[in-house]
Design an enzyme around this catalytic site. Structure first.
Site, short mmCIF file in Angstrom:
data_model
loop_
_atom_site.label_atom_id
_atom_site.label_comp_id
_atom_site.label_asym_id
_atom_site.label_seq_id
_atom_site.Cartn_x
_atom_site.Cartn_y
_atom_site.Cartn_z
N SER A 1 0.82 -1.21 0.00
CA SER A 1 0.00 0.00 0.00
C SER A 1 0.85 1.26 0.00
CB SER A 1 -0.96 -0.04 1.20
OG SER A 1 -1.90 0.99 1.15
N ASP B 1 -6.04 2.27 -3.23
CA ASP B 1 -7.27 2.22 -2.43
C ASP B 1 -7.46 3.46 -1.57
OD1 ASP B 1 -5.34 1.69 -0.52
OD2 ASP B 1 -6.17 -0.23 0.12
#
Length: 453
Positions: A107, A250
């Site tokens: 991430s 995301d």
């Protein structure tokens, strides 16, 4: 049974150090294949399938091969999509009727880190009990299926186009982005070949930065965790606004024409407020314990129900499901629109904000004017794995003092990170100097206590 390897967002760590090693990841793939892709299909003699996507880290090649080997040994077919945002893998898992989806990504972390996270067939992250079952499977011997039952691997060549069209479908047909100049910062991550096409095809003039990944530059002084590059680019290009994504796509942050940053709290408010005015908001909104008090007060002013969950999109989603609501998110920019997708999606979240702005003919500043953001300080204090602040008498005594002083005008939150060996110290309140003072005092006390422990 507590989870040994899985944190709040899958298994994560430094590449080459346990558990992010090729041998462990191969065993993880095998265990996951046996748990996630078992059941009816095996009974019927069919080979289940799992899709694998990754971000742009150089270690993704190695870990992808290890996962593929483990899954194949378990008799699972593997569909490879290459660099792809995490929410794209969630969507493709569902669209291609796979038994599971796997994303290789850390991430927002720097490139030396990496991780593995899973989605079930519905495109939702795994429940704790399923993760515990996979962990239990790691202790079992790795047996290779007979050659005629081994899984096969193939590449999905049209994955990009499928996901681009899905993202566009979440934006109203009667609206477009014509006349808007938008800067996109893809953080040299997984959205680099997706986001520019989405916004361009919806009519915007797109200026893209952070779209030249080399395996080592993901999140490096760019993307949603370092919005300074976006703020400069918006001002230099006289853009209407800017949008920044993190490494796996995301999370999202936005910047207005003046370079002012709008985090997840403000974007969540813009989406919720517009939907409430249109009678489209089902129930209320879920934030987290980190959500700013100003957000809660703005929702209260507009009679929009608000609830807090633990930090982590999986916990936001749990509360949304429990209450039957559709909208929730985190100040970090992880926003879930359950009516649009099964998981947090940076591109789709940005499109929901733009929907509110275009339909309401408002700027970011105008749409977020009801939110008075309280000063908030977050300090990450490195700690040893065994340190528990709840057992430290000095830390607990200082916490009581801080809570008493700030009562009614602020709050304190201590929590262990689910992805890094740090304790996060958050202090928020009306007076910036008081907030700074208490954050530094608490961080110093924790650091000293952790060294003694």
């Amino acid at each position: 049974m507590s989870r040994k390897y899985f944190g709040t967002d899958g298994v994560r760590g430094r590449v080459g150090e346990a558990p992010i090693t090729p041998d462990f990841v191969m065993r993880l793939g095998y265990a996951a294949g046996r748990i996630l892709a078992g059941g009816d299909r095996r009974v019927r003699g069919e080979r289940p399938s799992v899709i694998i996507g990754k971000d742009t880290r150089i270690s993704g090649y190695m870990l992808e091969s290890a996962l593929e080997a483990g899954l194949s040994a378990a008799g699972v077919d593997v569909l490879l999509v290459g660099p792809m945002p995490t929410p794209a893998v969630a969507y493709l898992t569902r669209a291609l009727r796979c038994q599971a989806g796997v994303v290789i990504s850390a991430s927002h972390n720097p490139y030396p880190d990496n991780g593995i996270k899973f989605f079930g067939p519905s495109g939702m992250k795994l429940a704790d009990k399923v993760e515990r079952a996979i962990e239990a499977g790691l202790d079992e011997p790795l047996y290779c299926m007979p050659s005629d039952k081994l899984g096969k691997a193939r590449r999905i060549d049209d994955a990009d186009g499928r996901y681009i069209e899905f993202c566009k479908s979440t934006f109203p047909n009667e609206l477009d982005l014509r006349g808007m100049r938008i800067v996109l910062d893809c953080g040299h991550g997984a959205t680099y070949h997706i986001a520019p096409s989405v916004f361009h095809e919806l009519g915007a003039e797109v200026i893209a930065i952070g779209v030249k990944p080399d395996g080592l530059n993901i999140n490096l002084d760019c993307g949603s965790t370092h919005p300074e590059a976006l703020q400069r680019a918006v001002r230099e290009n006289q853009a209407d606004l800017g949008i920044a994504f993190d490494g796996d796509g995301d999370r999202v942050m936005m910047v207005d024409a003046d370079g002012t940053l709008y985090d997840g709290d403000l974007m969540l408010y813009i989406i919720a407020h517009y939907r409430a005015k249109q009678g489209l908001l089902k129930g209320g909104v879920v934030g987290t314990v980190m959500s700013n008090l100003g957000l809660e007060h703005a929702f209260d002013k507009n009679k929009i129900p608000f609830a807090r969950a633990a930090v982590g999109d999986r916990y936001v989603l749990e509360v949304l499901e429990e209450k039957g609501w559709q909208l929730g998110g985190e100040s970090s920019g992880h926003i879930i629109c359950r009516d649009k997708h099964s998981t947090g999606d940076g591109i789709i979240s940005a499109l929901q904000v733009l929907h509110a702005l275009r339909a309401g003919k408002r700027t970011l500043k105008e749409a977020a004017k009801d939110v008075t953001v309280y000063p908030q300080v977050l300090i990450n204090v490195p700690i040893n794995k065994g340190f528990d602040f709840r057992d430290s008498i000095p830390v607990q005594a200082l916490l009581v003092e801080a809570d008493t002083t700030l009562r009614g005008n602020g709050r304190v939150l201590l929590r262990n990170s689910g992805t890094e060996p740090v304790l996060r110290v958050m202090v928020e309140g009306k007076d910036s100097s008081v907030v700074q003072q208490w954050a530094k005092r608490l961080a110093a006390c924790i650091e000293e206590s952790a060294q003694i422990a």
